[in-house]
Write an enzyme that holds these catalytic residues in place. Structure first.
Site, short mmCIF file in Angstrom:
data_model
loop_
_atom_site.label_atom_id
_atom_site.label_comp_id
_atom_site.label_asym_id
_atom_site.label_seq_id
_atom_site.Cartn_x
_atom_site.Cartn_y
_atom_site.Cartn_z
N HIS A 97 49.93 -49.51 -11.53
CA HIS A 97 48.54 -49.86 -11.25
C HIS A 97 47.71 -49.59 -12.50
CE1 HIS A 97 44.70 -50.32 -9.55
NE2 HIS A 97 44.41 -49.03 -9.47
N CYS B 42 43.82 -50.37 -3.90
CA CYS B 42 44.58 -50.77 -5.10
C CYS B 42 46.07 -50.97 -4.81
CB CYS B 42 44.41 -49.74 -6.21
SG CYS B 42 42.69 -49.46 -6.62
N ASN C 54 40.18 -51.81 -14.11
CA ASN C 54 40.87 -51.66 -12.83
C ASN C 54 40.41 -52.78 -11.89
OD1 ASN C 54 41.78 -50.87 -10.32
ND2 ASN C 54 41.13 -48.73 -10.53
O1 UT7 Z 1 42.47 -47.29 -8.59
C1 UT7 Z 1 42.42 -45.92 -8.31
C2 UT7 Z 1 41.05 -45.49 -8.58
N1 UT7 Z 1 40.64 -44.98 -9.80
C3 UT7 Z 1 41.29 -44.23 -10.70
O2 UT7 Z 1 42.47 -44.11 -10.72
C4 UT7 Z 1 40.43 -43.47 -11.67
C5 UT7 Z 1 40.86 -42.01 -11.80
N2 UT7 Z 1 40.01 -41.19 -12.63
C6 UT7 Z 1 39.79 -41.40 -13.96
O3 UT7 Z 1 40.29 -42.35 -14.51
C7 UT7 Z 1 38.98 -40.40 -14.72
O4 UT7 Z 1 38.79 -39.22 -13.94
C8 UT7 Z 1 37.59 -40.94 -15.16
C9 UT7 Z 1 37.77 -42.01 -16.22
C10 UT7 Z 1 36.85 -41.51 -13.96
C11 UT7 Z 1 36.76 -39.81 -15.76
O5 UT7 Z 1 37.44 -39.22 -16.86
P1 UT7 Z 1 37.45 -37.64 -17.04
O6 UT7 Z 1 38.14 -37.35 -18.30
O7 UT7 Z 1 38.01 -37.07 -15.77
O8 UT7 Z 1 35.92 -37.31 -17.21
P2 UT7 Z 1 35.04 -36.30 -16.36
O9 UT7 Z 1 34.78 -36.88 -15.00
O10 UT7 Z 1 35.62 -34.93 -16.48
O11 UT7 Z 1 33.70 -36.34 -17.17
C12 UT7 Z 1 33.60 -35.72 -18.47
C13 UT7 Z 1 32.20 -35.93 -18.97
C14 UT7 Z 1 31.11 -35.55 -17.95
O12 UT7 Z 1 30.03 -34.98 -18.66
P3 UT7 Z 1 29.83 -33.39 -18.73
O13 UT7 Z 1 29.67 -32.96 -17.30
O14 UT7 Z 1 31.07 -32.86 -19.38
O15 UT7 Z 1 28.61 -33.24 -19.56
C15 UT7 Z 1 30.68 -36.89 -17.40
O16 UT7 Z 1 29.35 -36.88 -16.94
O17 UT7 Z 1 32.00 -37.32 -19.27
C16 UT7 Z 1 30.81 -37.78 -18.60
N3 UT7 Z 1 31.00 -39.18 -18.27
C17 UT7 Z 1 30.68 -40.17 -19.12
N4 UT7 Z 1 30.19 -40.14 -20.36
C18 UT7 Z 1 29.99 -41.33 -20.97
C19 UT7 Z 1 31.49 -39.72 -17.14
N5 UT7 Z 1 31.51 -41.05 -17.24
C20 UT7 Z 1 31.02 -41.35 -18.45
C21 UT7 Z 1 30.78 -42.56 -19.13
N6 UT7 Z 1 30.28 -42.50 -20.38
N7 UT7 Z 1 31.08 -43.76 -18.61
#
Ligand code: UT7
Length: 333
Positions: free
Chosen positions: A260, A120, A290
């Site tokens: 970004h 990125c 992204n």
């Molecule tokens: O370009 C550089 C690369 N990328 C980034 O910069 C991305 C960086 N990371 C993020 O943007 C965030 O960490 C995410 C958007 C990927 C995830 O958000 P989060 O608030 O950190 O969610 P999480 O990983 O803590 O997940 C919370 C819950 C989980 O369920 P449980 O374990 O609490 O039951 C996940 O399984 O949300 C669930 N979950 C989803 N639910 C519905 C994860 N993805 C999804 C989804 N839809 N798409």
């Protein structure tokens, strides 16, 4: 650790252009394919839709259209371009480079062409490299492109990643001669100590493609979202502060930030830590998700077209990505 540089004669952006494929994939349509919802995606990321390339559109196709628009906006002849850098992690093929494919298609001369892989951060790394090559005096006019077909490396069964990314391309014409926004300073760095935080495990020399790697979905992007989120906020804040300090500027001097475009919550956290108001941050991730190396030039082009920048205003462009890599550029309009 970081390489900071300031040119004596600044490179200028002679022209800029971008291109996104026509097909829009909205959150609601996505939630019919994978266990997610519009509410989750919007509240956790700020994304509402992303563009997806057709099966017969490759990264070089997206790059081609963005490059044509940048050349048109710079009002130069293609014969003036003597350097092409394409930042991408989704090249048309492992080799030859996407830049070489573009050279032929754009009708350029037999000029230097290569791809740069910094995920990125790739577009801003490429500006840094292009500026250094122009500063050597051996090159006069660079076409710098960030282009990605992220949909080609998405695991459409993995809801933790497939909702985040989109396809697109942005391009800029950079030169030491002519009139345009000035590139005042650059900072690029990397920390390769934890490469599996964000990676594509198979398809390279360590795990060439086999039936096993395909069956195990190892050719798709894998990410530890939580760790990447924390690093992104910390590293983009630090890079912004260091770049300003190196150029004898303060946070108060910043009129705009083009960050970004990964997640609006990353941008909000950065804004808070830098004590820069959110209204100085330009975001278009709601409509594109992204787009990796295309993210910054796509946002910059849109901001320019909206007339966001007034003469003499200062913008910080700052990116973070797999590697881990980071890069920041100062632009005076
Ligand atoms: O370009 C550089 C690369 N990328 C980034 O910069 C991305 C960086 N990371 C993020 O943007 C965030 O960490 C995410 C958007 C990927 C995830 O958000 P989060 O608030 O950190 O969610 P999480 O990983 O803590 O997940 C919370 C819950 C989980 O369920 P449980 O374990 O609490 O039951 C996940 O399984 O949300 C669930 N979950 C989803 N639910 C519905 C994860 N993805 C999804 C989804 N839809 N798409």
């Amino acid at each position: 650790m970081n390489q900071v540089s300031t040119s004596n004669t600044s490179s200028v952006i002679l022209g800029i252009g971008s291109y996104v494929p026509k097909k829009i994939l909205g959150n609601t349509e996505l939630s019919s394919r994978v266990d997610t919802s519009d509410e989750w995606i919007q509240s956790r990321t700020g994304i509402t839709e992303r563009r997806i390339a057709d099966n017969d559109q490759s990264t070089s196709d997206l790059a081609f259209h963005a490059a044509r628009r940048a050349i048109e906006s710079a009002q130069i002849q293609v014969s003036e371009i003597d350097l092409v850098i394409v930042a991408t992690i989704t090249p048309d093929m492992a080799f030859p480079s996407t830049a070489c494919l573009l050279q032929h298609r754009l009708g350029l001369g037999k000029v230097a062409c290569f791809d740069l892989e910094a995920a990125c951060s790739g577009f801003l790394y490429s500006l840094d490299v292009a500026d250094a090559m122009l500063s050597s005096g051996r090159y006069k006019c660079a076409l710098v492109i960030g282009a990605e077909k992220m949909s080609s490396i998405m695991d459409w069964e993995d809801r933790t990643t497939c909702v985040l990314f989109g396809d697109g391309a942005g391009a800029a014409i950079i030169s030491k001669r002519g009139y345009g926004p000035k590139l005042l300073g650059f900072l690029s760095g990397a920390d390769g100590s934890n490469p599996t935080l964000l990676h594509q495990p198979a398809g390279g020399s360590s795990q060439p493609a086999t039936e096993y790697t395909i069956a195990n979905r190892q050719h798709f992007l894998k990410m530890n979202g939580k760790e990447i989120f924390k690093s992104a906020v910390r590293v983009m804040e630090k890079a912004t502060r260091e770049l300003l300090t190196e150029n004898d500027l303060d946070i108060e001097d910043v009129d705009h930030v083009i960050p970004h475009q990964a997640n609006v919550r990353i941008v909000e956290s950065m804004a808070q830590r830098l004590e820069i108001p959110m209204n100085k941050f330009f975001c278009n991730l709601d409509r594109h998700g992204n787009t990796s190396a295309a993210s910054i030039p796509l946002a910059l082009d849109e901001a320019v077209k909206k007339g966001l920048f007034k003469e003499d205003e200062l913008a910080v462009l700052v990116a973070f990505g797999a590697g881990l890599t980071w890069s920041a550029t100062l632009v005076r309009f």
